[in-house]
Write an enzyme that holds these catalytic residues in place. Sequence first.
Site, PDB file in Angstrom:
ATOM      1  N   GLY A 160       0.830  -1.201   0.000  1.00 37.32           N
ATOM      2  CA  GLY A 160       0.000   0.000   0.000  1.00 37.32           C
ATOM      3  C   GLY A 160       0.855   1.238   0.000  1.00 37.32           C
ATOM      4  N   SER A 161       0.218   2.350  -0.284  1.00 44.53           N
ATOM      5  CA  SER A 161       0.943   3.617  -0.212  1.00 44.53           C
ATOM      6  C   SER A 161      -0.046   4.706   0.130  1.00 44.53           C
ATOM      7  CB  SER A 161       1.656   3.927  -1.525  1.00 44.53           C
ATOM      8  OG  SER A 161       0.748   3.844  -2.589  1.00 44.53           O
ATOM      9  N   GLY A 162       0.491   5.786   0.659  1.00 45.00           N
ATOM     10  CA  GLY A 162      -0.352   6.931   0.991  1.00 45.00           C
ATOM     11  C   GLY A 162       0.165   8.134   0.252  1.00 45.00           C
ATOM     12  N   TYR A 163       0.176   9.242   0.919  1.00 41.82           N
ATOM     13  CA  TYR A 163       0.598  10.504   0.346  1.00 41.82           C
ATOM     14  C   TYR A 163       2.112  10.509   0.097  1.00 41.82           C
ATOM     15  CZ  TYR A 163      -0.312  15.535  -0.071  1.00 41.82           C
ATOM     16  OH  TYR A 163      -0.474  16.805  -0.528  1.00 41.82           O
ATOM     17  N   THR A 164       2.840   9.921   1.035  1.00 44.73           N
ATOM     18  CA  THR A 164       4.295  10.065   1.033  1.00 44.73           C
ATOM     19  C   THR A 164       5.054   8.761   0.836  1.00 44.73           C
ATOM     20  OG1 THR A 164       3.904  11.734   2.740  1.00 44.73           O
ATOM     21  CG2 THR A 164       6.183  11.106   2.382  1.00 44.73           C
ATOM     22  N   LYS A 166       9.438   0.074   4.279  1.00 43.34           N
ATOM     23  CA  LYS A 166       8.767   1.347   4.005  1.00 43.34           C
ATOM     24  C   LYS A 166       9.777   2.358   3.500  1.00 43.34           C
ATOM     25  CE  LYS A 166       5.258   2.757   6.852  1.00 43.34           C
ATOM     26  NZ  LYS A 166       4.515   3.555   7.866  1.00 43.34           N
ATOM     27  N   ASP A 190      -3.572  12.459  12.175  1.00 46.84           N
ATOM     28  CA  ASP A 190      -4.247  11.748  11.087  1.00 46.84           C
ATOM     29  C   ASP A 190      -4.691  10.406  11.658  1.00 46.84           C
ATOM     30  OD1 ASP A 190      -5.153  10.653   8.798  1.00 46.84           O
ATOM     31  OD2 ASP A 190      -3.316  10.914   7.644  1.00 46.84           O
ATOM     32  N   ALA A 221       5.602   4.363   0.414  1.00 43.32           N
ATOM     33  CA  ALA A 221       5.115   3.111  -0.179  1.00 43.32           C
ATOM     34  C   ALA A 221       5.604   1.980   0.704  1.00 43.32           C
ATOM     35  CB  ALA A 221       5.658   2.942  -1.588  1.00 43.32           C
TER      36      ALA A 221
HETATM   37  N1  LIG Z   1       3.719  -2.688   8.632  1.00 40.56           N
HETATM   38  C1  LIG Z   1       2.775  -2.699   7.697  1.00 40.56           C
HETATM   39  N2  LIG Z   1       2.218  -3.860   7.313  1.00 40.56           N
HETATM   40  C2  LIG Z   1       1.257  -3.876   6.361  1.00 40.56           C
HETATM   41  N3  LIG Z   1       0.803  -2.795   5.724  1.00 40.56           N
HETATM   42  C3  LIG Z   1       1.312  -1.607   6.053  1.00 40.56           C
HETATM   43  C4  LIG Z   1       2.323  -1.489   7.062  1.00 40.56           C
HETATM   44  N4  LIG Z   1       2.618  -0.187   7.183  1.00 40.56           N
HETATM   45  C5  LIG Z   1       1.850   0.466   6.315  1.00 40.56           C
HETATM   46  N5  LIG Z   1       1.057  -0.366   5.621  1.00 40.56           N
HETATM   47  C6  LIG Z   1       0.086  -0.017   4.580  1.00 40.56           C
HETATM   48  O1  LIG Z   1       0.690   0.904   3.693  1.00 40.56           O
HETATM   49  C7  LIG Z   1      -0.113   2.090   3.576  1.00 40.56           C
HETATM   50  C8  LIG Z   1       0.798   3.303   3.439  1.00 40.56           C
HETATM   51  O2  LIG Z   1       1.639   3.465   4.579  1.00 40.56           O
HETATM   52  P1  LIG Z   1       1.691   4.828   5.398  1.00 40.56           P
HETATM   53  O3  LIG Z   1       0.314   5.089   5.938  1.00 40.56           O
HETATM   54  O4  LIG Z   1       2.793   4.797   6.358  1.00 40.56           O
HETATM   55  O5  LIG Z   1       1.991   5.854   4.231  1.00 40.56           O
HETATM   56  P2  LIG Z   1       1.664   7.418   4.162  1.00 40.56           P
HETATM   57  O6  LIG Z   1       2.235   7.919   2.884  1.00 40.56           O
HETATM   58  O7  LIG Z   1       2.086   8.075   5.438  1.00 40.56           O
HETATM   59  O8  LIG Z   1       0.089   7.429   4.123  1.00 40.56           O
HETATM   60  P3  LIG Z   1      -0.843   8.668   4.466  1.00 40.56           P
HETATM   61  O9  LIG Z   1      -0.603   9.672   3.402  1.00 40.56           O
HETATM   62  O10 LIG Z   1      -2.201   8.031   4.420  1.00 40.56           O
HETATM   63  O11 LIG Z   1      -0.464   9.124   5.833  1.00 40.56           O
HETATM   64  C9  LIG Z   1      -0.996   2.108   4.821  1.00 40.56           C
HETATM   65  O12 LIG Z   1      -2.228   2.668   4.562  1.00 40.56           O
HETATM   66  C10 LIG Z   1      -1.115   0.651   5.224  1.00 40.56           C
HETATM   67  O13 LIG Z   1      -2.303   0.088   4.692  1.00 40.56           O
END
Ligand SMILES: Nc1ncnc2c1ncn2[C@@H]1O[C@H](COP(=O)(O)OP(=O)(O)OP(=O)(O)O)[C@@H](O)[C@H]1O
Length: 498
Positions: free
Chosen positions: A150-154, A171, A283, A156
């Site tokens: 998965g990934s979010g804003y920042t 990550k 968040d 992966a």
């Molecule tokens: N340890 C893990 N095990 C399984 N999946 C994970 C783990 N860590 C994160 N994820 C998945 O990866 C996605 C992205 O990680 P993360 O939320 O840290 O990224 P982000 O860019 O900060 O996202 P956001 O912009 O939503 O804050 C998460 O929504 C989660 O579903």
Amino acid sequence: MRRRKTAVAAGCCLAFLLGTLLNLLFIPGSEHPPPPSEELPPSPPGAPLYPPEEEIGGGQAALARQIRERYEEVLRYRQHRAAAAGRRPLRPRERRLMDLAPPRTSAEQPGPRGRAAAGPWAGASAELSLEPPLLGCRDIRDVSGVQYLGSGYTKAVYKAVLNRTLAVALKAVDFGGHDIAHCVRQFSSLGDCYRLAAYKIVKEMILLQRLRHANVLQLYGYCYQDSNDIPDTLTTITELGSPLEMIQLLQTSWEDRFRICLSLVRLLHYLAHSPLGSVTLLDFRPRQFVIVDGELKVTDLDDASVEESSCTSNSDCFMEFPARNFTLPCSVEGRCQSMNEKRNLYNAYRFFFTYLLPHSAPPSLRPLLDKIVNATGELHWGIDETAAQLERVLNLYKSGEYLQNTTRVPKAEYRRVPEAHIPDENYRCWPSYHHKGCLLSVFDVNEAIEICDSYSQCKAFVLTNQTTWTGRQLVFFKMASNHIVPDPDKITYVKVTD
Ligand SMILES: Nc1ncnc2c1ncn2[C@@H]1O[C@H](COP(=O)(O)OP(=O)(O)OP(=O)(O)O)[C@@H](O)[C@H]1O
């Protein structure tokens, strides 16, 4: 994104997957050693290691300011440790704290690179006392089973299996993500935009290390490696979870949903009393959490904060949510009282409790659960009281006390058949622990009888030797008892009268 999905779909070719992963995470194949952390001494106040704003034009100054702000935030979290340790002077190793400094310009980079072990921010490696021993770059060189999670804003996140044994989450900054794309569009500097984004991972790494709790994801280690164009890109190695799917959770048993709420409340209780102070999760969407062995754990800590808002009057302590607003009292010290804790609690109510707690709960627990939902929805209770009430529910449930108020007069008679099992004759029920049969948890045989009495389909049940997380026994309910087979681990009860 397309590149990532294609790679995952290819699946069969490990070398290709690994190559792609390294590419995506910007982990270089090269063994190019990062600069020795010793060569990045602590900068005296007023002499930051990033370009002074006044020397940079327009947009670059804004970017430098943002990098500085994130850098200073990271320092604040690290300095908490020195404060907690009695404000003693930093030892040389701890002074590597300044390894976290934003990168120097290429002109400022010190001469030959000396050490392969640590990156410029990786003085952290000497300081993060991780147990069991820290995993690092060498451990993620031999990975298999790479899978995009998965990934979010920042960031992966990828699943990977290290040494064919340990499944972990890796990550890193998502170069195809919104954060980097937005920054590069604005400032046209991939290297600096990378630093800005990577500070979120550094902050998360420090918080994961400082906040040790069963419901905080475990940090196993990290790796700084050069990419083709960018030095010392960071990858963190953490415990692996599965993304929290609300729709899926709504289909599970009340017992499992209660476990999610209980683990969340235990987490929030810890965060309210953490060694860093009261931590709030700015968040708080469900995607910031993952499930590990049925427990909820927080994974995304880049938006966590310990600052309690300052105030001069109550009106400064205004908390706004989509459906509700609250005004908290302003303390005599000029801080909004318990704002961090209450923000977490209301978010727990609106994203979790209201959906997961009361729905299909044992009827005798409903009044208490409704009280918890109402009190948190109105912010009448703090986290201590909320946690105590959820622990009370757990005790009532585990001890079977919740059954004592109900009148338990069996309607049918049952014949006990020890060491026996009915392998077939399944019917489906909801919510079942088994997708093809009706497998439910019970406190004791009387509760199983009560359940069987209440289903017209039920003609028998089989007590297994398996238990749930609360220690309750799992029972298969059956629609007939025509074929009973010996099984030393099970006891069958057959309905003899209706
Ligand atoms: N340890 C893990 N095990 C399984 N999946 C994970 C783990 N860590 C994160 N994820 C998945 O990866 C996605 C992205 O990680 P993360 O939320 O840290 O990224 P982000 O860019 O900060 O996202 P956001 O912009 O939503 O804050 C998460 O929504 C989660 O579903």
